[in-house]
Design a protein around this motif. Structure first.
Motif, PDB file in Angstrom:
ATOM      1  N   PHE A 145      26.806  -0.572  26.672  1.00 41.24           N
ATOM      2  CA  PHE A 145      27.404  -1.472  27.659  1.00 41.24           C
ATOM      3  C   PHE A 145      28.588  -2.196  27.017  1.00 41.24           C
ATOM      4  CE2 PHE A 145      28.126  -5.398  29.878  1.00 41.24           C
ATOM      5  CZ  PHE A 145      28.013  -5.029  31.202  1.00 41.24           C
ATOM      6  N   PRO A 146      29.706  -2.279  27.731  1.00 39.98           N
ATOM      7  CA  PRO A 146      30.914  -2.851  27.114  1.00 39.98           C
ATOM      8  C   PRO A 146      30.908  -4.376  27.099  1.00 39.98           C
ATOM      9  CG  PRO A 146      31.411  -2.135  29.348  1.00 39.98           C
ATOM     10  CD  PRO A 146      29.979  -1.751  29.090  1.00 39.98           C
TER      11      PRO A 146
ATOM     12  N   PHE B 164      39.218   3.216  20.906  1.00 42.65           N
ATOM     13  CA  PHE B 164      39.478   2.752  22.272  1.00 42.65           C
ATOM     14  C   PHE B 164      38.614   3.533  23.266  1.00 42.65           C
ATOM     15  CE2 PHE B 164      41.937   2.621  26.243  1.00 42.65           C
ATOM     16  CZ  PHE B 164      42.205   1.267  26.330  1.00 42.65           C
ATOM     17  N   ARG B 165      38.049   2.791  24.218  1.00 45.13           N
ATOM     18  CA  ARG B 165      37.163   3.438  25.195  1.00 45.13           C
ATOM     19  C   ARG B 165      37.927   3.700  26.491  1.00 45.13           C
ATOM     20  NH1 ARG B 165      30.953   1.913  25.851  1.00 45.13           N
ATOM     21  NH2 ARG B 165      31.655  -0.226  25.655  1.00 45.13           N
TER      22      ARG B 165
ATOM     23  N   VAL C 293      37.266  -2.419  21.442  1.00 45.77           N
ATOM     24  CA  VAL C 293      38.723  -2.470  21.276  1.00 45.77           C
ATOM     25  C   VAL C 293      39.302  -3.173  22.498  1.00 45.77           C
ATOM     26  CG1 VAL C 293      40.851  -1.114  21.065  1.00 45.77           C
ATOM     27  CG2 VAL C 293      38.755  -0.320  19.945  1.00 45.77           C
TER      28      VAL C 293
ATOM     29  N   SER D  97      33.437   9.743  23.712  1.00 42.75           N
ATOM     30  CA  SER D  97      32.554   8.591  23.612  1.00 42.75           C
ATOM     31  C   SER D  97      31.763   8.460  24.917  1.00 42.75           C
ATOM     32  CB  SER D  97      33.371   7.319  23.352  1.00 42.75           C
ATOM     33  OG  SER D  97      32.526   6.216  23.108  1.00 42.75           O
ATOM     34  N   LYS D  98      31.275   7.264  25.168  1.00 41.12           N
ATOM     35  CA  LYS D  98      30.554   7.000  26.418  1.00 41.12           C
ATOM     36  C   LYS D  98      31.221   5.843  27.141  1.00 41.12           C
ATOM     37  CE  LYS D  98      26.168   5.409  26.416  1.00 41.12           C
ATOM     38  NZ  LYS D  98      24.693   5.473  26.434  1.00 41.12           N
TER      39      LYS D  98
ATOM     40  N   VAL E 213      30.629   3.079  29.983  1.00 42.55           N
ATOM     41  CA  VAL E 213      29.630   2.393  30.804  1.00 42.55           C
ATOM     42  C   VAL E 213      30.372   1.405  31.690  1.00 42.55           C
ATOM     43  CG1 VAL E 213      27.569   0.931  30.781  1.00 42.55           C
ATOM     44  CG2 VAL E 213      27.903   2.640  28.979  1.00 42.55           C
ATOM     45  N   ASP E 214      30.163   1.516  32.985  1.00 43.50           N
ATOM     46  CA  ASP E 214      30.842   0.620  33.915  1.00 43.50           C
ATOM     47  C   ASP E 214      30.289  -0.791  33.738  1.00 43.50           C
ATOM     48  OD1 ASP E 214      31.720  -0.852  36.084  1.00 43.50           O
ATOM     49  OD2 ASP E 214      31.587   0.823  37.492  1.00 43.50           O
ATOM     50  N   PRO E 215      31.162  -1.767  33.448  1.00 45.37           N
ATOM     51  CA  PRO E 215      30.655  -3.128  33.249  1.00 45.37           C
ATOM     52  C   PRO E 215      30.113  -3.767  34.525  1.00 45.37           C
ATOM     53  CG  PRO E 215      33.053  -3.101  33.224  1.00 45.37           C
ATOM     54  CD  PRO E 215      32.617  -1.674  33.258  1.00 45.37           C
ATOM     55  N   VAL E 216      30.543  -3.265  35.677  1.00 47.50           N
ATOM     56  CA  VAL E 216      30.093  -3.846  36.949  1.00 47.50           C
ATOM     57  C   VAL E 216      28.882  -3.095  37.500  1.00 47.50           C
ATOM     58  CG1 VAL E 216      30.770  -4.327  39.333  1.00 47.50           C
ATOM     59  CG2 VAL E 216      32.395  -4.713  37.470  1.00 47.50           C
ATOM     60  N   PHE E 217      28.894  -1.779  37.376  1.00 46.97           N
ATOM     61  CA  PHE E 217      27.803  -0.954  37.890  1.00 46.97           C
ATOM     62  C   PHE E 217      27.177  -0.116  36.757  1.00 46.97           C
ATOM     63  CE2 PHE E 217      30.922  -1.446  41.372  1.00 46.97           C
ATOM     64  CZ  PHE E 217      30.136  -2.091  42.308  1.00 46.97           C
ATOM     65  N   PRO E 218      26.672  -0.760  35.730  1.00 45.95           N
ATOM     66  CA  PRO E 218      26.111   0.011  34.610  1.00 45.95           C
ATOM     67  C   PRO E 218      24.866   0.785  35.019  1.00 45.95           C
ATOM     68  CG  PRO E 218      25.546  -2.313  34.380  1.00 45.95           C
ATOM     69  CD  PRO E 218      26.513  -2.211  35.534  1.00 45.95           C
ATOM     70  N   ASN E 219      24.253   0.353  36.099  1.00 41.10           N
ATOM     71  CA  ASN E 219      23.041   1.039  36.554  1.00 41.10           C
ATOM     72  C   ASN E 219      23.339   2.449  37.056  1.00 41.10           C
ATOM     73  OD1 ASN E 219      24.472  -0.532  38.516  1.00 41.10           O
ATOM     74  ND2 ASN E 219      22.846  -0.205  39.997  1.00 41.10           N
TER      75      ASN E 219
ATOM     76  N   TYR F  72      21.755  -1.705  28.649  1.00 43.60           N
ATOM     77  CA  TYR F  72      22.126  -0.291  28.530  1.00 43.60           C
ATOM     78  C   TYR F  72      22.833  -0.060  27.201  1.00 43.60           C
ATOM     79  CZ  TYR F  72      21.342  -0.442  33.562  1.00 43.60           C
ATOM     80  OH  TYR F  72      20.787  -0.628  34.797  1.00 43.60           O
TER      81      TYR F  72
ATOM     82  N   HIS G 100      41.848   0.102  35.833  1.00 45.46           N
ATOM     83  CA  HIS G 100      40.793  -0.425  34.965  1.00 45.46           C
ATOM     84  C   HIS G 100      41.126  -0.360  33.488  1.00 45.46           C
ATOM     85  CE1 HIS G 100      38.097  -1.611  38.068  1.00 45.46           C
ATOM     86  NE2 HIS G 100      38.419  -0.507  38.709  1.00 45.46           N
ATOM     87  N   TRP G 101      42.388  -0.084  33.184  1.00 40.44           N
ATOM     88  CA  TRP G 101      42.925  -0.406  31.882  1.00 40.44           C
ATOM     89  C   TRP G 101      44.025  -1.413  32.182  1.00 40.44           C
ATOM     90  CZ3 TRP G 101      45.997   3.428  28.261  1.00 40.44           C
ATOM     91  CH2 TRP G 101      46.359   2.745  27.094  1.00 40.44           C
TER      92      TRP G 101
ATOM     93  N   ASP H  90      41.892  -4.232  25.427  1.00 41.68           N
ATOM     94  CA  ASP H  90      42.844  -3.467  26.239  1.00 41.68           C
ATOM     95  C   ASP H  90      44.294  -3.720  25.841  1.00 41.68           C
ATOM     96  OD1 ASP H  90      40.895  -2.233  27.686  1.00 41.68           O
ATOM     97  OD2 ASP H  90      41.260  -3.289  29.561  1.00 41.68           O
TER      98      ASP H  90
ATOM     99  N   ARG I  80      27.074   5.773  33.384  1.00 42.25           N
ATOM    100  CA  ARG I  80      27.043   5.796  31.917  1.00 42.25           C
ATOM    101  C   ARG I  80      27.405   7.229  31.520  1.00 42.25           C
ATOM    102  NH1 ARG I  80      22.456   3.537  33.802  1.00 42.25           N
ATOM    103  NH2 ARG I  80      21.079   5.170  33.008  1.00 42.25           N
TER     104      ARG I  80
END
Lengths: 301, 307
Positions: free
Chosen positions: B119-120, A126-127, B76, A80-81, A83-89, B116, A63-64, B78, A92
Motif C-alpha cells: 500500500f502506498p 518510482f511506482r 518515491v 513492481s506492484k 496499489v490504488d491508495p483509494v481503492f486498495p481493496n 495491504y 494520477h502522476w 511524484d 493491487r
C-alpha cells in the motif's frame, strides 16, 4: 526517415474497477464482474488497436501529479506492484512495463524548447500510477508495446482551468512535433473520466451493479453535452468550453489530458468513435477514439 | 471524567527535503533540526502511540486508517523523485487502528482500515515517521484526509480519535502533517534560493505561527476557512488540519506553543510546531459554529420547505 504520426487518439478512463472486473492474473483482487458497458467498449477498442500498426503508446495521466512542470518516465523498464491508495481493496496490480525512453526524451526536449518546464524521471524505485496501468491494460492487455507516461502538471490548482487549457495545449503541440520528428507511429491516450464526483461510500460488494449510477443528473447532462459535440466532430468547441465543463462537474479534465490530446491531434473536426459511457462510483466515464484515417473510422455506437 | 491522555501535538510539513536533502539549504537543515528536537521529546515522553493525520494521503471512501502491522516499501515522491528514494518499514498499532475505525463508525462516519502489502504510504507520513520515530520504538497509526470532507466531518473524525485514545488508555502524541501556505514554485530552483512564494503567503504564515506560539489551537481551527481562502491551493474543499488537530486535542486554547522552525520548502510554508497541553489560556472566545458530535452526512435543503 518518414515523419512520425499519431495514428489514433483514445479517451480511456481509468477507474480501477474495470481492471478489477476483468480479473486479469496480474491483479490480486477477485471480482464477480461489473461495469460491462465500459469493459465491453474497451474490449472492442482493444480489438481495433490490434488492426493498427503503431510503435508506442503515449499516455497522459492524472494520477502522476506534478506541480513543478511536466515529467516523463525516463527508464526502459519498471516492474513492481501498484496499489490504488483509494481503492486498495480492488486494485493491487503486478506490472512489468517497458518505456520508449527515446521518444520520452524527445518529447521532454521539444517541450522544454517551447518554454514548458520539464523533467525526466529516472528513479528506478518510482511506482507507476494506477491511471497509466488501468488505461493501458484495458487497451492492450498483452502489454506488447512500450509506453511513454507524461505526468499531469497541476497548474489548474494554482491558476485556473483556462490556464490549464493553454498549458496543456502547448504541451500537446510540442508532443506532436516530437512525434513527427521521431518517425514513429504513436497512439495517444488521455486517461480520465468526464464528470468526477464520487460517492464517498462503497457497497459491500463493489461490483454490485444495482448500486451504480451517476452522482447527479447535472453531471450526466454535462457529460452528454460533450458526447454530442464529440459525435459531431466539434472538438475545438469541446476544448473551448472545457473550463466551464471542468468547473461545473469537477471533471477529471482538470488535469489537462483531453486538451493535450486534442491539441496534439489538431482539434479533430471529424466524428469521434464512441465505445461506451457508464458511471463508476458516481463518476461519468466515456470511452472514445479519434481515428485520423477516414477509411478506418467507424460509427461504433 | 478525565479526557484522553494526549501528551503533546506536532505540526510538521510533508515535503521530503528535510529527510532527503537537509544539507541543501540552511532552511532545510533548520527544519531537520526541529524534527530532531521533536524526536527527542517523543523519545523522552511516555508515549505509547504516535497518531498521524496526513494531508498528503487523500481518501474518497470515507476515512482510511493504516492497519498493516509492518508496512514496508521504497517510496518515491511524484515531484521530488530526483532527491532519492525513501525506504521504510514502520510498526503500526493495529489494535488502535481498529478501535479508531470503530469509534469513527459509532459517530456516523464511513471508515475502514487498510492492510495491504505494498500500500502506498504517502510522502508526508513517510517523512514524519522516519524523522520522528526512526527506530519504530513507538507504534504508530496513520489516518487519511478525505478529499470531500468539510468541517463537521473532520471535527467528528478528530473526536473519534479522541474516543479511541481514551478507550485504549493510550498515551498519545498527535502528529499533523501539513504545510502552512502550500503554493510551490512551478520551476526547479536552487535550494539555497528557496523562499516563501509570496509576501502575502509569508505574512499569513507568520500570523498562523503567532497563534501556534500562543497555544491558540482552537482559534486556528475557527480560522480554517479563512486560511484556506487566503493561502491554500484550492485542490481540496477546505484547510482541515487545524480542525482535526484541535478536535483531537480537546478544542481549546490551553497549550504551550513552541515554533521550532519556519522555512520555505520550494515556495511553500514549512513549520515544525509543538503544542503541549497547559493550564493557562490566552482566553477562550465565543464561537458561532456548531460543535458537532455525530456526523449525519450531507444535509439536503430542497426538501426542508425552503422552496
Amino acid at each position: 526517415m518518414a515523419k512520425g504520426e499519431i495514428v489514433l487518439g483514445c479517451l480511456a478512463p481509468h477507474p480501477p474497477h474495470v481492471v478489477y472486473a476483468e480479473n486479469p492474473e496480474q491483479n490480486e483482487a477477485f471480482s464477480e464482474g461489473g461495469w460491462e458497458t465500459l469493459r465491453w467498449g474497451y474490449n472492442r477498442l482493444a480489438r481495433k488497436l490490434k488492426t493498427i500498426d503503431y510503435d508506442a503508446m503515449v499516455i497522459f495521466t492524472p494520477h502522476w501529479q506534478t506541480y513543478i512542470g511536466t515529467h516523463f518516465l525516463g527508464l526502459p523498464e519498471f516492474k513492481s506492484k501498484s496499489v490504488d491508495p483509494v481503492f486498495p481493496n480492488i486494485f493491487r496490480f503486478n506490472y512489468d512495463i517497458s518505456v520508449d525512453v527515446d521518444l520520452a526524451e524527445k518529447m521532454c526536449k521539444v517541450a522544454g524548447e517551447s518554454g514548458i518546464v520539464t523533467k525526466m524521471m529516472r528513479n528506478p524505485d518510482f511506482r507507476i500510477d494506477y491511471g497509466t496501468i488501468t488505461s493501458c491494460h484495458m487497451l492492450n492487455p498483452e502489454w506488447d508495446r512500450p509506453l511513454v507516461t507524461i505526468s499531469s502538471n497541476r497548474n489548474a490548482h494554482y491558476y485556473s482551468p483556462e490556464v490549464m487549457n493553454e498549458q496543456a495545449s502547448a504541451l500537446g503541440e510540442a508532443c506532436a512535433k516530437a512525434i513527427e520528428e521521431s518517425g514513429k507511429k504513436v497512439v495517444l491516450i488521455s486517461s480520465h473520466s468526464l464528470s468526477h464526483r464520487h460517492f464517498v461510500t462503497e457497497s459491500p460488494l463493489p461490483e454490485d451493479m444495482s448500486r451504480e449510477h451517476i452522482y447527479n443528473h447535472s453531471q450526466y447532462v454535462w457529460d452528454m453535452k460533450l458526447v454530442d459535440l464529440m459525435r459531431e466532430g466539434k472538438m475545438r468547441e469541446v476544448i473551448d468550453i472545457m473550463p466551464e465543463f471542468t468547473e461545473q462537474t469537477i471533471a477529471e479534465t482538470e488535469a489537462g489530458g483531453l486538451t493535450w490530446m486534442m491539441a496534439a491531434m489538431g482539434y479533430p473536426d471529424y466524428p469521434a468513435e464512441i465505445y461506451g459511457y457508464q458511471s463508476v462510483i458516481g463518476t461519468g466515464n466515456l470511452i472514445a477514439a479519434w481515428d485520423p484515417m477516414e477509411a478506418t473510422r467507424e460509427v461504433v455506437l | 471524567m478525565t479526557g484522553p491522555d494526549i501528551l503533546f501535538g506536532v505540526y510538521c510539513p510533508p515535503h521530503p527535503q528535510p529527510l532527503l536533502s537537509p544539507e541543501a539549504s540552511d532552511g532545510y537543515g533548520k527544519l531537520r533540526d526541529a524534527f530532531e528536537t521533536c524526536r527527542k521529546r517523543i523519545e523522552e515522553s511516555e508515549a505509547d502511540l504516535i497518531l498521524v493525520y496526513s494531508t498528503t494521503w487523500p481518501s474518497i471512501i470515507g476515512h482510511q486508517i493504516q492497519a498493516h502491522p509492518e508496512p514496508e516499501w521504497v517510496h518515491v515522491d511524484d515531484d521530488f523523485h530526483f532527491l532519492g528514494s525513501m525506504p521504510y518499514k514502520f510498526r503500526m498499532d493495529v489494535e488502535f487502528a481498529e478501535a479508531f475505525r470503530d469509534a469513527a463508525e459509532s459517530r456516523g462516519l464511513q471508515s475502514r482500515t487498510v492492510a495491504y502489502d505494498g500500500f502506498p504510504i504517502d510522502t508526508g507520513s513517510v517523512v514524519a515517521l522516519k524523522l520522528l520515530n526512526p527506530e519504530n520504538r513507538i507504534p504508530a497509526c496513520i489516518v487519511s484526509s478525505n478529499m470531500y470532507a468539510n468541517r463537521a466531518e473532520t471535527i467528528v473524525l478528530g473526536k473519534s480519535a479522541r474516543d479511541a485514545i481514551q478507550e485504549q488508555g493510550k498515551k498519545a502524541v498527535v502528529v499533523v502533517v501539513s504545510s502552512l501556505s502550500n503554493r510551490m514554485f512551478t520551476e526547479h530552483i536552487d535550494p539555497t534560493e528557496d523562499g516563501i512564494h509570496s509576501a502575502k503567503d509569508d505574512e499569513w504564515n507568520r500570523k498562523i505561527l503567532e497563534f501556534f506560539d500562543d497555544g491558540r489551537l482552537e482559534d486556528l481551527s475557527q480560522l480554517s476557512r479563512e486560511i484556506h481562502g487566503q493561502i491554500r491551493v484550492q485542490k481540496v474543499v477546505a484547510y482541515k488540519p487545524a480542525w482535526w488537530m484541535s478536535a483531537t486535542m480537546g478544542q481549546h486554547n490551553n497549550y504551550t506553543g513552541e515554533v521550532l522552525a519556519y522555512e520555505a520548502l520550494h515556495g511553500s510554508g514549512g513549520a515544525v510546531v509543538m503544542l503541549t497541553p497547559a493550564s493557562g489560556s490566552v482566553g477562550d472566545k465565543e464561537f458561532d459554529e456548531d460543535d458537532v458530535e455525530h456526523y449525519h452526512g450531507d444535509r439536503g435543503v430542497l426538501d426542508k420547505g425552503a422552496l
